[in-house]
Design a protein around this motif. Structure first.
Motif, short mmCIF file in Angstrom:
data_model
loop_
_atom_site.label_atom_id
_atom_site.label_comp_id
_atom_site.label_asym_id
_atom_site.label_seq_id
_atom_site.Cartn_x
_atom_site.Cartn_y
_atom_site.Cartn_z
N GLY A 167 0.77 -1.27 0.10
CA GLY A 167 0.00 0.08 -0.26
C GLY A 167 1.00 1.09 -0.10
O GLY A 167 0.17 2.47 -0.14
N VAL A 168 1.96 1.16 -0.18
CA VAL A 168 2.89 2.39 0.22
C VAL A 168 3.31 2.87 -1.55
O VAL A 168 3.18 4.08 -1.58
CB VAL A 168 4.28 1.97 0.67
CG1 VAL A 168 5.17 3.24 0.66
CG2 VAL A 168 4.01 1.81 2.20
N LEU A 169 3.39 1.99 -2.17
CA LEU A 169 3.61 2.36 -3.56
C LEU A 169 2.50 1.99 -4.43
O LEU A 169 1.55 1.17 -4.12
CB LEU A 169 4.74 1.30 -4.51
CG LEU A 169 5.99 1.25 -3.85
CD1 LEU A 169 7.07 0.28 -4.42
CD2 LEU A 169 6.79 2.73 -3.75
N GLY A 170 2.26 3.02 -5.35
CA GLY A 170 1.24 2.95 -6.39
C GLY A 170 0.90 4.15 -7.33
O GLY A 170 1.80 4.87 -7.16
N VAL A 171 -0.15 4.07 -8.01
CA VAL A 171 -0.43 4.94 -9.02
C VAL A 171 -1.54 5.77 -8.43
O VAL A 171 -2.69 5.25 -7.88
CB VAL A 171 -0.80 4.48 -10.38
CG1 VAL A 171 -1.44 5.53 -11.28
CG2 VAL A 171 0.35 3.75 -11.01
N GLU A 172 -1.51 7.18 -8.28
CA GLU A 172 -2.67 8.00 -7.97
C GLU A 172 -3.41 8.30 -9.18
O GLU A 172 -3.01 8.97 -10.08
CB GLU A 172 -2.06 9.44 -7.05
CG GLU A 172 -3.15 9.74 -6.17
CD GLU A 172 -2.58 10.63 -5.28
OE1 GLU A 172 -3.12 11.34 -4.62
OE2 GLU A 172 -1.13 10.52 -5.17
N SER A 173 -4.70 7.95 -9.29
CA SER A 173 -5.38 8.12 -10.24
C SER A 173 -6.60 8.96 -10.36
O SER A 173 -7.27 9.42 -9.30
CB SER A 173 -6.16 6.55 -10.62
OG SER A 173 -7.05 6.70 -11.49
N LYS A 221 -0.76 -0.19 -4.34
CA LYS A 221 -2.03 0.62 -4.07
C LYS A 221 -2.56 0.86 -5.66
O LYS A 221 -1.55 1.37 -6.53
CB LYS A 221 -1.66 2.00 -3.52
CG LYS A 221 -3.15 2.76 -3.34
CD LYS A 221 -3.11 3.55 -2.05
CE LYS A 221 -3.86 2.75 -0.91
NZ LYS A 221 -3.62 3.58 0.48
N THR A 222 -3.67 0.65 -6.01
CA THR A 222 -4.16 0.88 -7.53
C THR A 222 -5.42 1.29 -7.26
O THR A 222 -6.51 1.21 -6.43
CB THR A 222 -3.99 -0.44 -8.32
OG1 THR A 222 -4.15 -0.18 -9.57
CG2 THR A 222 -5.01 -1.54 -7.60
N THR A 223 -6.06 1.38 -8.68
CA THR A 223 -7.49 2.15 -8.94
C THR A 223 -7.95 1.05 -9.92
O THR A 223 -7.49 0.93 -11.03
CB THR A 223 -7.47 3.36 -9.56
OG1 THR A 223 -7.12 4.33 -8.35
CG2 THR A 223 -8.93 3.93 -9.66
#
Lengths: 84, 307
Positions: free
Chosen positions: B48-54, B173-175
């Motif tokens: 959940g720390v890394l991901g794309v902000e969508s 973390k993803t959408t």
């Protein structure tokens, strides 16, 4: 000039192929699958044309081959690093 | 050791700049391998720390889908709350069971979610997407894929439902975007269930699905209020968290390195030609061409994935 092009025929073919593949990369910019295919194809053609060129030129040494392999690997890894 | 030797060929031995040496190339390769492994490690140990902000929007996706349909002479699909609920249930289930597929590890299929939401269909289809930055990127990616395009441009579909849900999938973390299509069973067909079954199966074969399971309600759906709370909670969590985008980091690092290498090789080529020296080495132009292709591919790559 003619001699230069004949001597560097494979390199020039690769330059032309690269130009086409750059255009293809923008044409298929919505498809990641195509992007991976393009970089894979480019690295294969790059290595094949380099080895053949230096073989015919009688300048294929271990260092020359390694340099192509390392730059090819880097170009490949930089792209596939995005497939985390 | 002079600083200029890192960037320019040696003035006497004519050896390549240190930053173009074998050692340097190994260091660049090692850097990208370590960077990639680090991101994988963070996803495993700190999910959940890394991901794309969508900023993907459900309404925009519906609008863009209808734009594509109308471009191809098809009637627009109308939003159906039951399909929205089915899409949301599917997205929630994907996060709960932590999978990225049309069929869940526990055997739930897309048609079960649609039926479970109370939407009885004669034709239905599902498109999935994750980790896209913008709505138009999602629709473009679907349209670039034959099977997803077939779903979007299916003349049988009358309704659409979409869920856009944030969460953690495989540690990242993803959408998620779940797009459900359907055409409702009409009264005549509803009275003859065996006809519905045949038509459904026929349609299912045109989707991404590999297996066809008999559709059955397989999930308990929460009320609209609960669903709204889930969405709001998800948005709040995202805005509070400090999110690091690994794709952007790899892209920036990769493009910077390729640009630097391009410059170094171009300078080397210029100086070697100017000095008119012969050096048993690799050719410069193929390197420059390869780096250019690699940079254009990296530039055009998106972290988004479709299924």
């Amino acid at each position: 000039m003619k001699k230069f092009f004949k001597k560097n025929l494979l390199s020039n073919v690769f330059l032309l192929v690269s130009l086409i593949l750059i255009i293809a990369s923008f044409f298929y910019q919505d498809s990641n699958a195509w992007q991976y295919k393009i970089i894979f194809l480019t690295v294969v053609i790059y290595l094949a044309s380099a080895i053949l060129h230096h073989h015919f030129d009688k300048s294929l040494t271990f260092e020359v081959g390694l340099e192509y392999i390392l730059i090819g690997a880097l170009a490949f890894l930089v792209v596939f690093g995005l497939a985390i | 050791m002079k600083l200029s030797h890192f960037f320019l060929p040696h003035p006497e031995t004519h050896k390549k700049a240190h930053l173009l040496s074998f050692k340097a190339l190994f260091v660049y390769i090692a850097f990208f391998v370590i960077l990639s492994l680090t991101f994988r490690g963070v996803n495993v140990y700190k999910p959940g720390v890394l991901g794309v902000e969508s900023s993907v929007s459900q309404q925009e996706l519906i609008r863009l889908t209808n734009v594509e349909r109308q471009k191809n002479g098809l009637s627009p699909v109308t939003e159906d709350q039951r399909l929205n609920a089915a899409a949301l249930a599917k997205a929630q289930n994907m996060f709960e069971e932590d999978y990225w597929a049309h069929f869940s590890p526990s055997g739930k299929d897309p048609w079960g979610f649609i039926n479970g939401a109370g939407y009885k269909f004669t034709y239905a289809g599902e498109n999935l997407a994750k980790s896209f930055y913008q709505s138009d990127e999602v629709v473009k990616a679907w349209m670039a894929s034959r099977t997803h395009k077939e779903n979007i441009l299916n003349k049988h579909y009358q309704n659409i439902g979409i869920a856009v849900l944030e969460g953690t999938l495989n540690g990242e973390k993803t959408t998620l975007v779940v797009q459900e299509f359907g055409s409702p069973v009409d009264v005549a067909i509803a009275q003859a269930p065996e006809v519905q079954s045949i038509q459904t199966s026929a349609e299912v074969t045109t989707t991404e699905s590999e297996e066809i399971a008999e559709a059955s309600p397989a999930i308990v759906y929460s009320s609209p209020e609960v669903r709204a709370q889930t969405l709001i909670a998800s948005e709040k969590q995202t805005s509070e968290d400090v999110l690091s985008d690994p794709y952007l980091a790899v892209k920036v690092a990769g493009l910077s390195l390729l640009f630097g290498l391009f410059l170094l090789i171009a300078v080397d080529l210029y100086i070697v030609r100017r000095r008119a020296i012969y050096r048993v080495t690799s050719s410069h132009l193929p390197h420059l061409a390869l780096i250019s292709v690699s940079a254009s591919v990296l530039f055009n790559l998106s972290p988004g994935q479709i299924l």
